[in-house]
Design an enzyme around this catalytic site. Structure first.
Site, PDB file in Angstrom:
ATOM      1  N   CYS A 147     -39.851  25.367  30.399  1.00 37.85           N
ATOM      2  CA  CYS A 147     -38.943  24.289  30.803  1.00 37.85           C
ATOM      3  C   CYS A 147     -39.757  23.029  31.032  1.00 37.85           C
ATOM      4  O   CYS A 147     -40.893  23.107  31.505  1.00 37.85           O
ATOM      5  CB  CYS A 147     -38.267  24.643  32.126  1.00 37.85           C
ATOM      6  N   GLY A 171     -35.292  35.885  16.720  1.00 38.95           N
ATOM      7  CA  GLY A 171     -34.896  36.859  15.696  1.00 38.95           C
ATOM      8  C   GLY A 171     -36.094  37.425  14.947  1.00 38.95           C
ATOM      9  O   GLY A 171     -37.254  37.113  15.255  1.00 38.95           O
ATOM     10  N   GLY A 223     -29.086  24.517  25.932  1.00 40.26           N
ATOM     11  CA  GLY A 223     -29.322  23.565  27.018  1.00 40.26           C
ATOM     12  C   GLY A 223     -29.212  24.215  28.385  1.00 40.26           C
ATOM     13  O   GLY A 223     -28.891  23.548  29.371  1.00 40.26           O
ATOM     14  N   LEU A 224     -29.460  25.529  28.436  1.00 40.47           N
ATOM     15  CA  LEU A 224     -29.510  26.258  29.710  1.00 40.47           C
ATOM     16  C   LEU A 224     -28.234  26.126  30.540  1.00 40.47           C
ATOM     17  O   LEU A 224     -28.251  26.069  31.773  1.00 40.47           O
ATOM     18  CB  LEU A 224     -30.751  25.824  30.512  1.00 40.47           C
ATOM     19  N   GLY A 277     -32.686  40.308  22.194  1.00 37.45           N
ATOM     20  CA  GLY A 277     -31.936  39.061  22.329  1.00 37.45           C
ATOM     21  C   GLY A 277     -30.987  38.812  21.181  1.00 37.45           C
ATOM     22  O   GLY A 277     -29.834  39.263  21.169  1.00 37.45           O
TER      23      GLY A 277
HETATM   24  C1  LIG Z   1     -28.652  31.699  22.616  1.00 35.81           C
HETATM   25  C2  LIG Z   1     -29.913  31.973  23.375  1.00 35.81           C
HETATM   26  C3  LIG Z   1     -30.011  31.589  24.721  1.00 35.81           C
HETATM   27  C4  LIG Z   1     -31.183  31.838  25.449  1.00 35.81           C
HETATM   28  N1  LIG Z   1     -31.256  31.481  26.767  1.00 35.81           N
HETATM   29  C5  LIG Z   1     -32.352  31.807  27.509  1.00 35.81           C
HETATM   30  C6  LIG Z   1     -32.418  31.533  28.909  1.00 35.81           C
HETATM   31  O1  LIG Z   1     -31.461  31.032  29.523  1.00 35.81           O
HETATM   32  N2  LIG Z   1     -33.563  31.837  29.572  1.00 35.81           N
HETATM   33  C7  LIG Z   1     -34.636  32.423  28.939  1.00 35.81           C
HETATM   34  O2  LIG Z   1     -35.650  32.705  29.585  1.00 35.81           O
HETATM   35  N3  LIG Z   1     -34.591  32.713  27.611  1.00 35.81           N
HETATM   36  C8  LIG Z   1     -33.483  32.422  26.890  1.00 35.81           C
HETATM   37  N4  LIG Z   1     -33.427  32.721  25.544  1.00 35.81           N
HETATM   38  C9  LIG Z   1     -34.606  33.357  24.895  1.00 35.81           C
HETATM   39  C10 LIG Z   1     -34.432  34.874  24.753  1.00 35.81           C
HETATM   40  O3  LIG Z   1     -34.285  35.499  26.011  1.00 35.81           O
HETATM   41  C11 LIG Z   1     -35.616  35.493  23.991  1.00 35.81           C
HETATM   42  O4  LIG Z   1     -36.809  35.185  24.688  1.00 35.81           O
HETATM   43  C12 LIG Z   1     -35.756  34.987  22.558  1.00 35.81           C
HETATM   44  O5  LIG Z   1     -34.495  34.803  21.957  1.00 35.81           O
HETATM   45  C13 LIG Z   1     -36.613  35.915  21.687  1.00 35.81           C
HETATM   46  O6  LIG Z   1     -36.036  37.196  21.575  1.00 35.81           O
HETATM   47  P1  LIG Z   1     -35.106  37.631  20.301  1.00 35.81           P
HETATM   48  O7  LIG Z   1     -35.864  37.283  19.065  1.00 35.81           O
HETATM   49  O8  LIG Z   1     -34.843  39.094  20.496  1.00 35.81           O
HETATM   50  O9  LIG Z   1     -33.861  36.818  20.421  1.00 35.81           O
HETATM   51  C14 LIG Z   1     -32.273  32.481  24.795  1.00 35.81           C
HETATM   52  C15 LIG Z   1     -32.167  32.860  23.458  1.00 35.81           C
HETATM   53  C16 LIG Z   1     -31.010  32.624  22.736  1.00 35.81           C
HETATM   54  C17 LIG Z   1     -30.926  33.075  21.305  1.00 35.81           C
END
Ligand SMILES: Cc1cc2nc3c(=O)[nH]c(=O)nc-3n(C[C@H](O)[C@H](O)[C@H](O)COP(=O)(O)O)c2cc1C
Length: 321
Positions: free
Chosen positions: A144, A232, A86-87, A280
């Site tokens: 968003c 993931g 939820g940001l 991430g």
């Molecule tokens: C727990 C969590 C919180 C995240 N919060 C944000 C965020 O605040 N702003 C944003 O642009 N992306 C957010 N993301 C997205 C990640 O930055 C990324 O784009 C996404 O997880 C895909 O990459 P990954 O597969 O390596 O995790 C979030 C991801 C996770 C898992």
């Protein structure tokens, strides 16, 4: 390779040049920690040598503090994870006053992730960051809901994505503007072109995929927020294709992310056109992954006879056979 011409010694993996440039910003290596998975960086400073990362992206920053979504916020899925945080964040003013002064002490590029629920929110957050030292670039999260357009995602529509990019540029952003695209689009090329035309300096591809996890015994969602974002390894093949599609469409650099855990994952993203990558979800199982990957990447490049990481970019071969 970095080996000095004067030395006669045989090159080693340590000589592989991993440095990259995203527009005007230089990174010592192409591994950045992704927004929302690395806090404000400070939370990881006791575990990770931040100066060994290419850089990192902060948690999303909003105009006012946000308390976030009800628990549970995370849920494991096959080869991935769902999140609905939820940001949650401290708000841009507290970031500038409390977090940024500490972050400035580390020699590592920091990218501020910015979001809002209307264009004015994005503009306000950027204005609040403009006068503060210690940031290398802005990353606009456009996945968003736009409350003025009935909750449709900014990133789901090329025209809205363009509008928010234009507004951020008009806010007078002196720093490079990266736009983080939503993967939930029919044609990523259209959004990519639309934000490039409005002055985006780079694209981050991509955010999480809207998804749900159900407990059939309780008939309820496994997340407090009902739905969440899938991340993931499960998403890597889908996002790789998006990076490839965008790379064929635009001239600005692309930052790839989605499911990266290993050096091979990084090299795959670079092959389809990414200049650098973000990591991430992998930080949840190994908080040191972004510190470890540059060394593994050097070894993998050396093994593949690559002297600089940049040689590989966009070399994806479409010939059959
Ligand atoms: C727990 C969590 C919180 C995240 N919060 C944000 C965020 O605040 N702003 C944003 O642009 N992306 C957010 N993301 C997205 C990640 O930055 C990324 O784009 C996404 O997880 C895909 O990459 P990954 O597969 O390596 O995790 C979030 C991801 C996770 C898992």
């Amino acid at each position: 390779m970095n080996s000095s011409p004067a030395s006669n010694r045989a090159p080693t993996a340590a000589d592989v040049d991993l440095s990259v440039r995203v527009g005007t910003v230089s990174f010592r290596n192409p591994i950045l920690a992704a927004s929302g998975t690395f806090g404000y960086g400070l939370e990881f400073a006791h575990l990770v040598d931040l100066t060994r990362l290419g850089g990192f992206v902060t948690k999303g920053l909003s105009r006012e503090p946000i308390a976030g979504a009800p628990a549970p916020r995370l849920c494991e899925t096959p080869s991935g994870m769902l999140n609905a945080v939820g940001l949650q964040n401290v708000g841009v003013r507290a970031f500038v006053e409390q977090k940024l002064p500490v972050l400035r002490k580390f020699d590592v590029p920091v990218i501020a992730n910015v979001f809002g629920y209307c264009q004015e929110d994005y503009v306000e957050v950027i204005r609040a960051l403009e006068d503060a030292d210690g940031l290398a670039a802005y990353e606009l999260n456009i996945s968003c809901p736009n409350v003025k357009k009935g909750g449709l995602q900014f990133g789901g529509d090329p025209a809205m994505a363009a509008e928010v990019t234009r507004a951020a540029r008009k806010a007078g952003a002196k720093r490079p503007l990266w736009v983080k695209l939503s993967p939930l689009v029919a044609d990523i090329g259209l959004t990519a072109r639309a934000v490039e035309a409005e002055g985006a300096d780079a694209l981050t591809i991509a955010n999480t995929y809207p998804a749900i996890a159900v407990d059939f015994c309780t008939r309820k969602s496994r997340l407090g927020n009902q739905t969440g974002g899938l991340s993931g390894p499960a998403i890597k093949p889908i996002t790789l294709r998006l990076v490839w599609e965008a790379w064929r469409t635009v001239k600005i650099p692309i930052v790839g992310l989605g499911g990266i855990e290993t050096a091979s994952d990084v090299l795959e993203y670079i092959t389809v056109g990414a200049t650098c990558v973000q990591v991430g979800t992998a930080s949840f199982s190994d908080p040191k992954v972004s510190e470890r990957l540059p060394q593994e990447l050097r070894a993998a490049c050396f093994e593949a006879n690559l002297f600089t990481i940049n040689e590989l970019r966009g070399s994806f071969c479409t010939e059959i056979g």
